[in-house]
Scaffold this motif. Structure first.
Motif, mmCIF file in Angstrom:
data_model
loop_
_atom_site.group_PDB
_atom_site.id
_atom_site.type_symbol
_atom_site.label_atom_id
_atom_site.label_comp_id
_atom_site.label_asym_id
_atom_site.label_seq_id
_atom_site.Cartn_x
_atom_site.Cartn_y
_atom_site.Cartn_z
ATOM 1 N N VAL A 75 -6.877 -14.443 5.081
ATOM 2 C CA VAL A 75 -5.509 -14.474 4.450
ATOM 3 C C VAL A 75 -5.539 -14.788 2.928
ATOM 4 C CG1 VAL A 75 -3.443 -15.673 4.633
ATOM 5 C CG2 VAL A 75 -4.783 -15.216 6.575
ATOM 6 N N TYR A 76 -6.109 -15.782 2.645
ATOM 7 C CA TYR A 76 -6.277 -16.210 1.222
ATOM 8 C C TYR A 76 -6.899 -15.055 0.289
ATOM 9 C CZ TYR A 76 -5.633 -21.023 3.177
ATOM 10 O OH TYR A 76 -5.349 -21.944 3.711
ATOM 11 N N ALA A 77 -7.993 -14.251 0.578
ATOM 12 C CA ALA A 77 -8.603 -13.464 -0.385
ATOM 13 C C ALA A 77 -7.707 -12.285 -0.327
ATOM 14 C CB ALA A 77 -9.734 -13.180 0.218
ATOM 15 N N VAL A 78 -6.908 -11.851 0.793
ATOM 16 C CA VAL A 78 -6.253 -10.700 0.675
ATOM 17 C C VAL A 78 -4.902 -10.860 -0.092
ATOM 18 C CG1 VAL A 78 -4.757 -9.451 2.158
ATOM 19 C CG2 VAL A 78 -7.024 -9.486 2.879
ATOM 20 N N PHE A 79 -4.554 -11.915 0.058
ATOM 21 C CA PHE A 79 -3.103 -12.315 -0.586
ATOM 22 C C PHE A 79 -3.522 -12.536 -2.316
ATOM 23 C CE2 PHE A 79 -0.993 -12.910 2.947
ATOM 24 C CZ PHE A 79 0.534 -12.875 2.593
ATOM 25 N N VAL A 80 -4.901 -12.843 -2.861
ATOM 26 C CA VAL A 80 -5.032 -12.759 -4.420
ATOM 27 C C VAL A 80 -5.331 -11.400 -4.507
ATOM 28 C CG1 VAL A 80 -6.855 -13.528 -5.573
ATOM 29 C CG2 VAL A 80 -6.172 -15.438 -4.014
ATOM 30 N N SER A 81 -6.012 -10.877 -3.618
ATOM 31 C CA SER A 81 -6.251 -9.375 -4.188
ATOM 32 C C SER A 81 -4.967 -8.364 -4.108
ATOM 33 C CB SER A 81 -7.410 -8.713 -2.921
ATOM 34 O OG SER A 81 -7.854 -7.495 -3.445
ATOM 35 N N LEU A 82 -4.086 -8.608 -3.307
ATOM 36 C CA LEU A 82 -2.896 -7.949 -3.181
ATOM 37 C C LEU A 82 -1.894 -8.158 -4.473
ATOM 38 C CD1 LEU A 82 -1.981 -7.306 0.648
ATOM 39 C CD2 LEU A 82 -3.312 -5.549 -1.117
ATOM 40 N N GLY A 83 -1.968 -9.620 -4.823
ATOM 41 C CA GLY A 83 -1.490 -9.826 -5.943
ATOM 42 C C GLY A 83 -2.010 -9.325 -7.222
ATOM 43 N N PHE A 84 -3.141 -9.041 -7.341
ATOM 44 C CA PHE A 84 -3.951 -8.433 -8.246
ATOM 45 C C PHE A 84 -3.644 -6.931 -8.201
ATOM 46 C CE2 PHE A 84 -7.118 -5.877 -10.168
ATOM 47 C CZ PHE A 84 -8.205 -6.678 -10.926
ATOM 48 N N ALA A 85 -3.612 -6.241 -7.183
ATOM 49 C CA ALA A 85 -3.246 -4.669 -6.922
ATOM 50 C C ALA A 85 -1.929 -4.683 -7.332
ATOM 51 C CB ALA A 85 -3.635 -4.473 -5.507
ATOM 52 N N ALA A 86 -0.887 -5.468 -6.994
ATOM 53 C CA ALA A 86 0.612 -5.083 -7.190
ATOM 54 C C ALA A 86 0.748 -5.149 -8.614
ATOM 55 C CB ALA A 86 1.524 -6.196 -6.371
ATOM 56 N N PHE A 87 0.356 -6.257 -9.422
ATOM 57 C CA PHE A 87 0.316 -6.331 -10.677
ATOM 58 C C PHE A 87 -0.208 -5.154 -11.504
ATOM 59 C CE2 PHE A 87 -1.016 -7.631 -14.865
ATOM 60 C CZ PHE A 87 0.196 -8.072 -15.634
ATOM 61 N N GLU A 88 -1.523 -4.571 -11.041
ATOM 62 C CA GLU A 88 -1.936 -3.351 -11.616
ATOM 63 C C GLU A 88 -1.196 -2.014 -11.331
ATOM 64 O OE1 GLU A 88 -6.669 -2.226 -11.486
ATOM 65 O OE2 GLU A 88 -5.384 -1.679 -9.492
ATOM 66 N N ASN A 89 -0.457 -2.154 -9.945
ATOM 67 C CA ASN A 89 0.410 -1.088 -9.807
ATOM 68 C C ASN A 89 1.321 -0.791 -10.552
ATOM 69 O OD1 ASN A 89 -0.132 1.383 -8.094
ATOM 70 N ND2 ASN A 89 1.532 0.361 -6.604
ATOM 71 N N ILE A 90 2.170 -2.064 -10.734
ATOM 72 C CA ILE A 90 3.369 -1.881 -11.783
ATOM 73 C C ILE A 90 2.906 -1.253 -12.881
ATOM 74 C CG2 ILE A 90 5.003 -3.420 -13.108
ATOM 75 C CD1 ILE A 90 4.767 -5.544 -10.681
ATOM 76 N N GLY A 91 1.811 -1.521 -13.586
ATOM 77 C CA GLY A 91 1.351 -0.813 -14.944
ATOM 78 C C GLY A 91 1.051 0.702 -14.504
ATOM 79 N N TYR A 92 0.670 1.044 -13.480
ATOM 80 C CA TYR A 92 0.491 2.259 -13.273
ATOM 81 C C TYR A 92 1.736 3.036 -13.007
ATOM 82 C CZ TYR A 92 -4.709 2.308 -13.080
ATOM 83 O OH TYR A 92 -5.961 2.451 -13.251
ATOM 84 N N VAL A 93 2.435 2.571 -12.245
ATOM 85 C CA VAL A 93 3.642 3.332 -11.938
ATOM 86 C C VAL A 93 4.614 3.303 -13.123
ATOM 87 C CG1 VAL A 93 5.984 3.245 -10.439
ATOM 88 C CG2 VAL A 93 3.481 2.680 -9.517
#
Length: 239
Positions: free
Chosen positions: A118-136
């Motif tokens: 749970v912890y690893a996924v939430f950190v990783s998806l926080g990373f991915a969401a921030f990265e995705n904002i830049g891409y979109v």
């Protein structure tokens, strides 16, 4: 003021398109945690840890890219592989792992093995969401759909493996087995790096073989990840 509303609506659509895939997967992992749900405040802090990891990764990847370019020509056939594994994968998974361990290792809520996932996924998806904002926002909604089914779940997949070993490391730490603890911490990080590096290599190579490998890899990884989540959740144990 009313003239601003259409513009704000477009920004909102872009923002939601960028973050909703990550939110959906966070909910999936949250629901898979059957025994004891983690506090929302902790999970939210992990999302922001992911954002912090992304910011650190931007700086370190810039430095790593300059070092790699000084050592290897971009025309070299191995440049893409070296960039994917030694710069992107090492840096991004390393930043996630650092923030994950600093925030959760000594947290009293870390009392079940599946908590590591749970912890690893939430950190990783926080990373991915921030990265995705830049891409979109940078490339438009055309990238939102493929990234929702490839990049965002990819980050979750890497994190599931890291988190599974992370939870095991915490369990062995509780047993006083220092060797097994460190072995699982290292294994979790290295497996995430290898998966991430292979993913990025196939996605960036741009030839028929790499495309076929990429599609096969994504399908297989998603199947394995879903099974891993179900197995780890069903066999969850207190620490």
């Amino acid at each position: 003021m009313f003239f601003l509303l259409p513009g704000l609506s477009i920004l909102l659509i872009y923002f939601l398109a960028a973050i909703l895939p990550a939110v959906f997967l966070m909910r999936y992992i949250y629901n898979a945690d059957k025994i004891e749900k983690e506090p929302p405040s902790l999970l939210l802090s992990l999302v922001f840890c992911g954002v912090g990891a992304a910011l650190v990764a931007i700086v370190l990847e810039s430095i790593g890219g300059k070092i790699l370019s000084a050592l290897v020509s971009s025309n070299n056939q191995f440049y893409t592989v070296l960039w994917a594994f030694l710069v992107v994968a090492v840096v991004e998974e390393g930043a996630k792992f650092l923030f994950l361990k600093l925030r959760t290792w000594n947290d009293p809520n870390f009392n079940y093995r599946f908590d590591g996932v749970v912890y690893a996924v939430f950190v990783s998806l926080g990373f991915a969401a921030f990265e995705n904002i830049g891409y979109v926002f940078g490339y438009g909604l055309s990238v939102a759909f493929p990234r929702a089914f490839l990049a965002i779940p990819g980050h979750m997949g890497f994190a599931v493996f890291m988190g599974s070993f992370y939870g095991r490391a915490k369990m062995f730490d509780d047993y006083g087995n220092r060797f097994a603890k460190n072995a699982n911490l290292i294994a979790g990080y290295l497996i995430a790096v290898l998966l991430h590096g292979f993913y990025d290599t196939c996605a960036s190579s741009g030839n028929v073989l790499s495309t076929v490998l990429f599609i096969a890899f994504v399908i297989i990884m998603y199947i394995v990840v879903i099974r891993r989540v179900k197995t780890d959740s069903a066999n969850d144990r207190p620490i």
